[in-house]
Design a protein around this motif. Sequence first.
Motif, PDB file in Angstrom:
ATOM      1  N   ALA A 220       0.826  -1.210   0.000  1.00 20.13           N
ATOM      2  CA  ALA A 220       0.000   0.000   0.000  1.00 20.13           C
ATOM      3  C   ALA A 220       0.859   1.258   0.000  1.00 20.13           C
ATOM      4  CB  ALA A 220      -0.922  -0.010   1.219  1.00 20.13           C
ATOM      5  N   GLN A 221       1.978   1.222   0.732  1.00 15.36           N
ATOM      6  CA  GLN A 221       2.873   2.379   0.747  1.00 15.36           C
ATOM      7  C   GLN A 221       3.471   2.655  -0.631  1.00 15.36           C
ATOM      8  OE1 GLN A 221       5.536   1.163   3.891  1.00 15.36           O
ATOM      9  NE2 GLN A 221       4.457   2.368   5.419  1.00 15.36           N
ATOM     10  N   MET A 222       3.532   1.619  -1.470  1.00 14.37           N
ATOM     11  CA  MET A 222       3.992   1.785  -2.846  1.00 14.37           C
ATOM     12  C   MET A 222       2.832   2.053  -3.800  1.00 14.37           C
ATOM     13  SD  MET A 222       7.034  -1.081  -3.150  1.00 14.37           S
ATOM     14  CE  MET A 222       6.125  -2.453  -2.464  1.00 14.37           C
ATOM     15  N   SER A 223       1.612   2.214  -3.244  1.00 15.69           N
ATOM     16  CA  SER A 223       0.395   2.532  -4.001  1.00 15.69           C
ATOM     17  C   SER A 223      -0.019   1.417  -4.949  1.00 15.69           C
ATOM     18  CB  SER A 223       0.560   3.841  -4.787  1.00 15.69           C
ATOM     19  OG  SER A 223       0.805   4.916  -3.912  1.00 15.69           O
ATOM     20  N   ILE A 224       0.330   0.174  -4.624  1.00 17.18           N
ATOM     21  CA  ILE A 224       0.004  -0.957  -5.493  1.00 17.18           C
ATOM     22  C   ILE A 224      -1.341  -1.541  -5.076  1.00 17.18           C
ATOM     23  CG2 ILE A 224       0.731  -3.246  -6.262  1.00 17.18           C
ATOM     24  CD1 ILE A 224       3.627  -2.354  -5.705  1.00 17.18           C
ATOM     25  N   PRO A 225      -2.319  -1.616  -5.987  1.00 11.51           N
ATOM     26  CA  PRO A 225      -3.659  -2.080  -5.614  1.00 11.51           C
ATOM     27  C   PRO A 225      -3.866  -3.588  -5.647  1.00 11.51           C
ATOM     28  CG  PRO A 225      -3.682  -1.232  -7.854  1.00 11.51           C
ATOM     29  CD  PRO A 225      -2.281  -1.041  -7.348  1.00 11.51           C
ATOM     30  N   PHE A 226      -2.896  -4.340  -6.229  1.00 15.34           N
ATOM     31  CA  PHE A 226      -3.056  -5.789  -6.385  1.00 15.34           C
ATOM     32  C   PHE A 226      -1.861  -6.529  -5.797  1.00 15.34           C
ATOM     33  CE2 PHE A 226      -5.014  -3.718 -10.072  1.00 15.34           C
ATOM     34  CZ  PHE A 226      -6.325  -4.170  -9.975  1.00 15.34           C
ATOM     35  N   LEU A 227      -2.129  -7.488  -4.909  1.00 21.56           N
ATOM     36  CA  LEU A 227      -1.095  -8.356  -4.362  1.00 21.56           C
ATOM     37  C   LEU A 227      -1.464  -9.803  -4.647  1.00 21.56           C
ATOM     38  CD1 LEU A 227      -0.076  -5.800  -2.916  1.00 21.56           C
ATOM     39  CD2 LEU A 227       0.308  -7.193  -0.878  1.00 21.56           C
ATOM     40  N   LEU A 228      -0.542 -10.533  -5.283  1.00 24.03           N
ATOM     41  CA  LEU A 228      -0.734 -11.939  -5.624  1.00 24.03           C
ATOM     42  C   LEU A 228       0.286 -12.789  -4.888  1.00 24.03           C
ATOM     43  CD1 LEU A 228      -2.202 -10.464  -7.995  1.00 24.03           C
ATOM     44  CD2 LEU A 228      -1.384 -12.282  -9.487  1.00 24.03           C
ATOM     45  N   SER A 229      -0.100 -14.003  -4.532  1.00 24.66           N
ATOM     46  CA  SER A 229       0.830 -14.914  -3.881  1.00 24.66           C
ATOM     47  C   SER A 229       0.509 -16.349  -4.247  1.00 24.66           C
ATOM     48  CB  SER A 229       0.757 -14.758  -2.360  1.00 24.66           C
ATOM     49  OG  SER A 229       1.541 -15.747  -1.718  1.00 24.66           O
ATOM     50  N   ARG A 230       1.539 -17.169  -4.345  1.00 25.98           N
ATOM     51  CA  ARG A 230       1.285 -18.603  -4.531  1.00 25.98           C
ATOM     52  C   ARG A 230       0.982 -19.247  -3.182  1.00 25.98           C
ATOM     53  NH1 ARG A 230       7.368 -20.736  -5.985  1.00 25.98           N
ATOM     54  NH2 ARG A 230       8.174 -20.916  -3.850  1.00 25.98           N
ATOM     55  N   SER A 231       1.190 -18.493  -2.088  1.00 25.12           N
ATOM     56  CA  SER A 231       0.865 -18.959  -0.744  1.00 25.12           C
ATOM     57  C   SER A 231      -0.458 -18.333  -0.314  1.00 25.12           C
ATOM     58  CB  SER A 231       2.011 -18.582   0.205  1.00 25.12           C
ATOM     59  OG  SER A 231       1.785 -19.099   1.499  1.00 25.12           O
ATOM     60  N   GLY A 232      -0.686 -18.218   0.984  1.00 29.12           N
ATOM     61  CA  GLY A 232      -1.951 -17.697   1.489  1.00 29.12           C
ATOM     62  C   GLY A 232      -1.794 -16.329   2.122  1.00 29.12           C
ATOM     63  N   THR A 233      -2.733 -15.995   3.000  1.00 27.28           N
ATOM     64  CA  THR A 233      -2.685 -14.736   3.727  1.00 27.28           C
ATOM     65  C   THR A 233      -2.900 -15.023   5.206  1.00 27.28           C
ATOM     66  OG1 THR A 233      -3.552 -12.464   3.803  1.00 27.28           O
ATOM     67  CG2 THR A 233      -5.154 -14.224   3.492  1.00 27.28           C
ATOM     68  N   THR A 234      -2.804 -13.988   6.007  1.00 27.16           N
ATOM     69  CA  THR A 234      -3.081 -14.101   7.438  1.00 27.16           C
ATOM     70  C   THR A 234      -4.310 -13.261   7.765  1.00 27.16           C
ATOM     71  OG1 THR A 234      -1.712 -12.176   8.014  1.00 27.16           O
ATOM     72  CG2 THR A 234      -0.608 -14.334   7.925  1.00 27.16           C
ATOM     73  N   GLN A 235      -4.845 -13.465   8.964  1.00 30.40           N
ATOM     74  CA  GLN A 235      -6.037 -12.716   9.362  1.00 30.40           C
ATOM     75  C   GLN A 235      -5.779 -11.215   9.317  1.00 30.40           C
ATOM     76  OE1 GLN A 235      -6.178 -11.076  12.681  1.00 30.40           O
ATOM     77  NE2 GLN A 235      -8.088 -10.093  12.030  1.00 30.40           N
ATOM     78  N   MET A 236      -4.624 -10.787   9.822  1.00 32.00           N
ATOM     79  CA  MET A 236      -4.343  -9.353   9.855  1.00 32.00           C
ATOM     80  C   MET A 236      -4.051  -8.815   8.452  1.00 32.00           C
ATOM     81  SD  MET A 236      -1.845  -7.273  12.432  1.00 32.00           S
ATOM     82  CE  MET A 236      -1.906  -5.482  12.523  1.00 32.00           C
TER      83      MET A 236
END
Length: 318
Positions: A220-236
């Motif tokens: 977000a600090q780099m103003s990027i609206p899309f984040l992709l991962s081959r892994s998962g995410t966390t609750q936070m």
Amino acid sequence: MRLPEMTQASVPLTQEVEAIDEKGRRSLIHIPAERPLTVYVDKRELVTLMTLGGAPEALVLGYLRNQRLVRSVEDVASIHVDWTVGVAAVKTRNGVSDIEERTARKVVTTGCGQGSVFGDLMDEVDDIVLPPAARLKQSGVYRIVETIRTLQSIYKQAGSVHGCALFTQTGELLYFVEDVGRHNAVDSIAGKMWLDGMAGDDKVFYTTGRLTSEMVIKGAQMSIPFLLSRSGTTQMGHSVASRLGMTLLARCTGRHFLLLTSPERLIPEPELATVPPVATLGSGSLVDTASAVAAAELVATKEPDPKVATDSAVAREG
């Protein structure tokens, strides 16, 4: 724009070691390098980063950016890296205001290689506004995943590293950085973007690691609206992305992905999900996923031939 004076320090990124397998056979294998880089800002010791060492100047600059210690690339006069002593000396143009207070509180994050951030993780998050009109096609997601799959990398040679990449929304690769921790890789890309004067509001960020709150905030600090991962995410990570209106796509492999937040940003093309990752054409030659996606797009947009449709109906009835 005034850019900092920087060294171009380089070191070997892998090392050969002897290994003995379960049958007692000896062989030489490659393992990633890992070395400490102690960062000094205006002669004050700030932090020691454990890094692969592939892009140390960009790493240091991106670290200062994502820690919110400098507001602009023009605030930095020079970055000199000396691997003989493992030091990066940063000189700013006007100093860092309240540096003692701003670095007094440190949060240890879940980043591989144990990342850390100064201050409250949520500082200034509510001030970040991501571009509301940004959109990403499903075909763009597939091109990004295919590019990463076919990329020559340290991971394929030696394993034990994370990779991060920056793409255009059409799937063109701009930067790819590997490091022992994903937080280092994202900081290196942040530094490269600053040096090149590149905006993030129409870009897509990819990581091989988890989409934690730290990764989401840095994106977000780099103003990027899309984040992709081959892994998962966390609750936070999920919570912060929802709060920011950022689109997270997890488990991105082959034709599969999980769209977790801000689904309105993704332009769905569900017909592409049925295209196999590798298709066989004509004489048996193989085409990659990107070509298959392009072919599927063509088929999806092509008007049907009335004669073919009639002949097919007749054949079914017969």
